[in-house]
Design an enzyme around this catalytic site. Structure first.
Site, PDB file in Angstrom:
ATOM      1  N   ASP A  64      21.675  84.661  29.836  1.00  0.00           N
ATOM      2  CA  ASP A  64      22.019  83.236  29.714  1.00  0.00           C
ATOM      3  C   ASP A  64      21.373  82.595  28.480  1.00  0.00           C
ATOM      4  O   ASP A  64      20.698  81.551  28.587  1.00  0.00           O
ATOM      5  CB  ASP A  64      21.547  82.466  30.966  1.00  0.00           C
ATOM      6  N   GLU A 274      31.400  78.466  35.565  1.00  0.00           N
ATOM      7  CA  GLU A 274      29.983  78.150  35.324  1.00  0.00           C
ATOM      8  C   GLU A 274      29.707  78.298  33.825  1.00  0.00           C
ATOM      9  O   GLU A 274      30.597  78.610  33.036  1.00  0.00           O
ATOM     10  CB  GLU A 274      29.069  79.097  36.122  1.00  0.00           C
TER      11      GLU A 274
HETATM   12  O1  FUB Z   1      21.508  83.807  35.623  1.00  0.00           O
HETATM   13  C1  FUB Z   1      21.936  83.278  36.854  1.00  0.00           C
HETATM   14  C2  FUB Z   1      23.325  82.775  36.756  1.00  0.00           C
HETATM   15  O2  FUB Z   1      24.214  83.823  36.392  1.00  0.00           O
HETATM   16  C3  FUB Z   1      23.551  81.726  35.700  1.00  0.00           C
HETATM   17  O3  FUB Z   1      23.071  80.463  36.048  1.00  0.00           O
HETATM   18  C4  FUB Z   1      25.008  81.824  35.548  1.00  0.00           C
HETATM   19  O4  FUB Z   1      25.523  81.164  34.435  1.00  0.00           O
HETATM   20  C5  FUB Z   1      25.200  83.316  35.498  1.00  0.00           C
HETATM   21  O5  FUB Z   1      24.964  83.836  34.225  1.00  0.00           O
END
Ligand code: FUB
Length: 371
Positions: A64, A274
């Site tokens: 991320d 997301e």
């Molecule tokens: O790293 C945890 C979660 O997985 C992140 O918040 C999302 O964007 C995905 O990458």
């Protein structure tokens, strides 16, 4: 469900060797057992050539990546993935991260420094569990680290921590940001100096639990819109001048297809999942995001940081591993995309950050990348 959230899109089955990694200098060596146990391995030559880019560091697992240029230097604010033995599930319980390490480099392709732990979950007064994808900003001589974390009621909120240095240590505010929700904060400062925060992620990110405006703890599967209903959009709000709070109630962003209609929840190759990110290029606002269970990074453009944004296309095809998360930043007149895959581990919850150039066509459209 056809797609299992936590099944990797691809399995690498890699041979490993140590010689191909970019240099990594660890100024404050990681102190946790998890970091110490992390691999110092890299794919062998032939396997490494299957990838467009190589992991930026290999002493710890990172994911991320939110990249920024502060004072001419590149800083990367990633999640710090660790192995905790939590079983995989659709809530993402196995992403049980406990601290953040900040990385820096003088130029893309140059040595990468891991500055060690900058914020630990045990130093956050309101913490429950799971430090997920963070972002950072600079204003008025201070650095701000924004992070999603479940509170003691197991509800994801966005917290903020401050430091006089881009690499920390960061001190967390005593409470999460009032009005914040869900995961994946992305902070954008416009050319007029106004700063906005984008946030949200469905499924384990809990965005569907806020449909009524209040958090609903009942069965999350019942809270998602039906396939023919309008998809959930990310949320955003302007930040207050002190950067510590939301200056207005969060609003939902509209993402429209080329036909001007919002995407349906069943349209999982286009709808928001997301990992939102906003950047500005030649006066246009580019909102990019992950489609989650279809593993794409896509983008939409608009004329205001509030949207609406109109879908334009794919930025990056699926990486190895289930999750896709990115940031886009300009460095010395060139644009780069920071992203992650699972090249080092083959495990969806133990990821490694990478960078590659982002190229645009003369009309501003982004050239799709095969990672
Ligand atoms: O790293 C945890 C979660 O997985 C992140 O918040 C999302 O964007 C995905 O990458």
């Amino acid at each position: 469900m056809l797609f299992s959230r936590f099944a990797p899109a691809l399995l690498p089955g890699l041979a490993v060797a140590t010689l191909l990694l970019p240099a990594c200098q660890n100024q404050n060596p990681p102190e946790t057992a998890e970091s110490a146990a992390a691999p110092v391995t890299a794919p062998a030559d032939s396997a490494a050539r299957r990838y467009l880019a190589q992991p930026l560091i290999s002493n710890i697992y990172t994911a991320d990546p939110s990249a920024h240029v502060f004072n001419g230097k590149i800083y990367i604010y990633p999640s710090h993935d660790i192995e905790t033995g939590m079983p995989e599930n659709d809530n993402g319980d196995h992403f049980a991260m406990r601290d953040y390490h900040i990385l820096s480099m003088d130029s893309v392709g140059g040595p990468v420094t891991d500055h060690g732990a900058a914020l630990d979950v045990q130093d956050i007064p309101w913490a429950g569990r799971q430090l997920w994808a963070p972002d950072a900003a600079y204003k008025n001589g201070a650095y701000y680290l924004y992070f999603p974390l479940k509170d003691k009621q197991d509800v994801f909120r966005i917290g903020v921590a401050t430091s006089s240095s881009p690499t920390g240590p960061f001190k967390a505010q005593p409470q999460p940001m009032a009005g914040s929700l869900s995961i994946d904060p992305a902070v954008f400062t416009d050319t007029d100096g106004t700063t906005y925060m984008y946030m949200g992620g469905i499924w384990g990110g809990q965005l569907q639990r806020w449909r009524s405006g209040k958090y609903d703890a009942s069965n999350p599967k019942l809270q998602e819109p039906g396939a023919q209903e309008v998809a959930l959009g990310p949320k955003m709000a302007r930040l207050s001048p002190d950067m510590l709070s939301l200056a207005e109630p969060v609003k939902e962003i509209q993402i429209l297809g080329q036909d001007g209609q919002p995407f349906r929840a069943g349209d999982n190759t286009h709808r928001f999942f997301e990992g939102g990110w906003l950047h500005k290029y030649q006066g246009k606002y580019y909102f990019s995001y992950s489609t989650g269970d279809t593993h794409l990074l896509v983008y939409a453009t608009g004329d205001s940081p509030y949207g609406p944004f109109t879908y334009q296309g794919v930025i990056m095809e699926p990486v190895e591993g289930w999750t896709t998360h990115h940031s886009i930043v300009e460095v010395k007149g060139k644009w780069y995309i920071f992203y992650h895959d699972t090249q080092l581990s083959g495990k969806t919850w133990l990821r490694n950050v990478k960078v590659t150039e982002l190229r645009r066509r003369p009309d501003g459209r982004i050239e799709p990348i095969k990672p």
